[in-house]
Motif scaffolding. Structure first.
Motif, mmCIF file in Angstrom:
data_model
loop_
_atom_site.group_PDB
_atom_site.id
_atom_site.type_symbol
_atom_site.label_atom_id
_atom_site.label_comp_id
_atom_site.label_asym_id
_atom_site.label_seq_id
_atom_site.Cartn_x
_atom_site.Cartn_y
_atom_site.Cartn_z
ATOM 1 N N GLY A 1 7.639 8.536 16.886
ATOM 2 C CA GLY A 1 7.134 9.007 18.168
ATOM 3 C C GLY A 1 5.628 9.041 18.292
ATOM 4 N N ASN A 2 4.924 8.705 17.223
ATOM 5 C CA ASN A 2 3.460 8.763 17.255
ATOM 6 C C ASN A 2 2.885 7.366 17.489
ATOM 7 N N PRO A 3 2.222 7.123 18.616
ATOM 8 C CA PRO A 3 1.689 5.788 18.921
ATOM 9 C C PRO A 3 0.605 5.331 17.944
ATOM 10 N N GLN A 4 -0.012 6.273 17.204
ATOM 11 C CA GLN A 4 -1.033 5.899 16.234
ATOM 12 C C GLN A 4 -0.473 5.063 15.086
ATOM 13 N N PHE A 5 0.830 5.163 14.860
ATOM 14 C CA PHE A 5 1.445 4.453 13.753
ATOM 15 C C PHE A 5 2.165 3.181 14.199
ATOM 16 N N LYS A 6 1.951 2.782 15.453
ATOM 17 C CA LYS A 6 2.606 1.584 15.984
ATOM 18 C C LYS A 6 1.600 0.451 16.167
ATOM 19 N N ASP A 7 2.064 -0.761 15.947
ATOM 20 C CA ASP A 7 1.268 -1.970 16.150
ATOM 21 C C ASP A 7 -0.076 -1.885 15.419
ATOM 22 N N LEU A 8 0.016 -1.622 14.108
ATOM 23 C CA LEU A 8 -1.173 -1.516 13.267
ATOM 24 C C LEU A 8 -1.552 -2.870 12.689
ATOM 25 N N PHE A 9 -2.830 -3.036 12.370
ATOM 26 C CA PHE A 9 -3.303 -4.193 11.617
ATOM 27 C C PHE A 9 -3.839 -3.678 10.281
ATOM 28 N N LEU A 10 -3.261 -4.157 9.212
ATOM 29 C CA LEU A 10 -3.584 -3.620 7.893
ATOM 30 C C LEU A 10 -3.923 -4.762 6.944
ATOM 31 N N GLU A 11 -5.087 -4.667 6.285
ATOM 32 C CA GLU A 11 -5.488 -5.707 5.329
ATOM 33 C C GLU A 11 -5.321 -5.192 3.906
ATOM 34 N N GLY A 12 -4.813 -6.061 3.051
ATOM 35 C CA GLY A 12 -4.631 -5.691 1.653
ATOM 36 C C GLY A 12 -4.138 -6.877 0.841
ATOM 37 N N GLU A 13 -3.886 -6.615 -0.418
ATOM 38 C CA GLU A 13 -3.445 -7.652 -1.353
ATOM 39 C C GLU A 13 -1.968 -7.463 -1.692
ATOM 40 N N ILE A 14 -1.210 -8.540 -1.655
ATOM 41 C CA ILE A 14 0.219 -8.484 -1.951
ATOM 42 C C ILE A 14 0.439 -8.297 -3.450
ATOM 43 N N SER A 15 1.376 -7.410 -3.788
ATOM 44 C CA SER A 15 1.808 -7.260 -5.178
ATOM 45 C C SER A 15 3.286 -6.883 -5.194
ATOM 46 N N ASN A 16 3.923 -7.123 -6.331
ATOM 47 C CA ASN A 16 5.337 -6.748 -6.519
ATOM 48 C C ASN A 16 6.233 -7.335 -5.433
ATOM 49 N N LEU A 17 6.026 -8.608 -5.102
ATOM 50 C CA LEU A 17 6.805 -9.260 -4.036
ATOM 51 C C LEU A 17 8.220 -9.558 -4.514
ATOM 52 N N SER B 1 4.622 -5.112 -10.666
ATOM 53 C CA SER B 1 3.478 -5.807 -11.252
ATOM 54 C C SER B 1 2.347 -4.851 -11.611
ATOM 55 N N GLU B 2 2.173 -3.751 -10.846
ATOM 56 C CA GLU B 2 1.100 -2.806 -11.148
ATOM 57 C C GLU B 2 1.265 -2.189 -12.531
ATOM 58 N N ASP B 3 2.510 -2.071 -12.998
ATOM 59 C CA ASP B 3 2.762 -1.459 -14.299
ATOM 60 C C ASP B 3 2.265 -2.313 -15.456
ATOM 61 N N PHE B 4 1.982 -3.586 -15.197
ATOM 62 C CA PHE B 4 1.575 -4.490 -16.275
ATOM 63 C C PHE B 4 0.074 -4.766 -16.292
ATOM 64 N N MET B 5 -0.679 -4.093 -15.420
ATOM 65 C CA MET B 5 -2.117 -4.341 -15.371
ATOM 66 C C MET B 5 -2.803 -3.978 -16.676
ATOM 67 N N ALA B 6 -2.268 -3.011 -17.396
ATOM 68 C CA ALA B 6 -2.867 -2.623 -18.677
ATOM 69 C C ALA B 6 -2.901 -3.790 -19.653
ATOM 70 N N PHE B 7 -1.940 -4.690 -19.540
ATOM 71 C CA PHE B 7 -1.843 -5.813 -20.473
ATOM 72 C C PHE B 7 -2.752 -6.978 -20.071
ATOM 73 N N ASN B 8 -3.535 -6.768 -19.014
ATOM 74 C CA ASN B 8 -4.571 -7.722 -18.624
ATOM 75 C C ASN B 8 -5.967 -7.191 -18.943
ATOM 76 N N ASP B 9 -6.023 -6.046 -19.596
ATOM 77 C CA ASP B 9 -7.308 -5.441 -19.931
ATOM 78 C C ASP B 9 -8.038 -6.301 -20.967
ATOM 79 N N GLU B 10 -9.321 -6.561 -20.726
ATOM 80 C CA GLU B 10 -10.089 -7.462 -21.601
ATOM 81 C C GLU B 10 -10.157 -6.947 -23.040
ATOM 82 N N ALA B 11 -10.423 -5.661 -23.213
ATOM 83 C CA ALA B 11 -10.536 -5.109 -24.560
ATOM 84 C C ALA B 11 -9.221 -5.219 -25.321
ATOM 85 N N LEU B 12 -8.110 -5.001 -24.629
ATOM 86 C CA LEU B 12 -6.805 -5.109 -25.273
ATOM 87 C C LEU B 12 -6.503 -6.553 -25.650
#
Length: 309
Positions: A32-48, A219-230
């Motif tokens: 019922g809140n028009p603020q949450f309708k027809d939004l434009f949101l930019e971001g990066e896809i993950s865990n598709l 996919s977010e759960d595996f970011m630790a295994f991309n750490d340079e030091a590791l």
């Protein structure tokens, strides 16, 4: 027994909702809140994910937050085969609530690709950098021993990955007893925790090889295994490192630096003890094949001897 307070519509402090009632209230507020309708949101896809239904599910993320998204099949105006993890998009849609889980998500009506996401771009640059240094070269990889004395295992305590590895080791003849080095395998502290476990196992004179494992997940759960030091710690390990991170669909830089890459924790355990893991059935099969070959040979010798008389 204490009596429940009266339910009234005027004083929220006295209202006791059921879980379903509260979930529906959240749904109605979003709808019922028009603020949450027809939004434009930019971001990066993950865990598709692409289930057989034809709907597309993924997370849209930036540096600090993640939002669940759904792109229903009937709203997909064009073919979406080029969508994938790491792509930066502008999604148009409205916030809805998935009532059974009280989870809000963006129901998408249109997607516009912007380019490569920040995370994907940074990961690509890091891979190129480490690759140029030779950290992923095949000729620097160490061989996995056929009969290790002891196997070091890095995993989360009481995790599915730990149990899968123990199941394999317990089925070996003789049973393999691993040297456990528990570590956090997700989140900001995970790389440091895993590096410490690697160091401890490298300093243990009885350990001949090391398994680094964790189960599947987003996919977010595996970011630790991309750490340079590791990644550098794995590449510089004095002892062979076998990775069994996630499942066959998961991939990370730690795999590229490892001496042997398995698709799951279970197959990592099997790779660590190639001789011990031969089951009794496999041994019987080898013995039977040997007997058949010997029998055939004797028959041929008998026939040849009989033919020459």
């Amino acid at each position: 027994m204490n009596q429940m307070p009266a339910v009234t519509g005027n004083d929220n402090e006295n209202v006791i909702y059921s879980v379903t009632q509260l979930s529906r209230k959240i749904r109605d507020i979003l709808a019922g809140n028009p603020q949450f309708k027809d939004l434009f949101l930019e971001g990066e896809i993950s865990n598709l994910r692409r289930p057989d239904s034809g709907h597309i599910y993924f997370d849209l993320k930036d540096e600090t937050s993640v939002l669940a998204c759904v792109y229903f099949k009937n709203l997909q105006a064009e073919v979406c085969n080029d969508l994938g993890n790491g792509i930066q998009i502008v999604a148009r849609g409205s916030l809805i609530s998935f009532e059974p889980r009280s989870q809000y998500q963006l129901k998408i009506t249109k997607i516009t690709q912007v380019g490569e996401g920040n995370t994907s771009r940074e990961l690509k640059h890091l891979r190129e950098k480490l690759e140029a240094e030779g950290l992923f070269n095949y000729d620097r990889k160490k061989k996995v021993p056929l009969r290790p004395r002891k196997v070091g295992v890095i995993a989360s305590k009481n995790s599915d990955a730990e149990q899968d590895i123990l199941n394999v080791f317990n089925s070996c003849k003789p049973t393999i007893k691993p040297v456990m080095a528990y570590a956090t395998t997700r989140g900001e502290g995970a790389p440091f925790s895993i590096i410490k476990a690697l160091k401890d196992l490298n300093e243990n004179p009885d350990v001949d090889e090391i398994i680094l494992a964790r189960g599947g997940g987003p996919s977010e759960d595996f970011m630790a295994f991309n750490d340079e030091a590791l990644v550098r710690a794995i590449a510089s390990s004095k002892k062979p490192v076998i990775t069994g991170i996630g499942h066959s669909g998961n991939s990370c830089l730690a795999d590229l630096a490892a001496d042997y890459v398995a698709t799951t924790p279970s197959t990592a355990a099997e790779a660590a003890v190639p001789e011990s893991h031969k089951s009794d059935l496999q041994k019987y099969k080898v013995a039977i094949v040997g007997l058949i070959v010997l029998l055939v040979f004797l028959i041929i010798v008998f026939l040849l001897a009989g033919g020459s008389v």
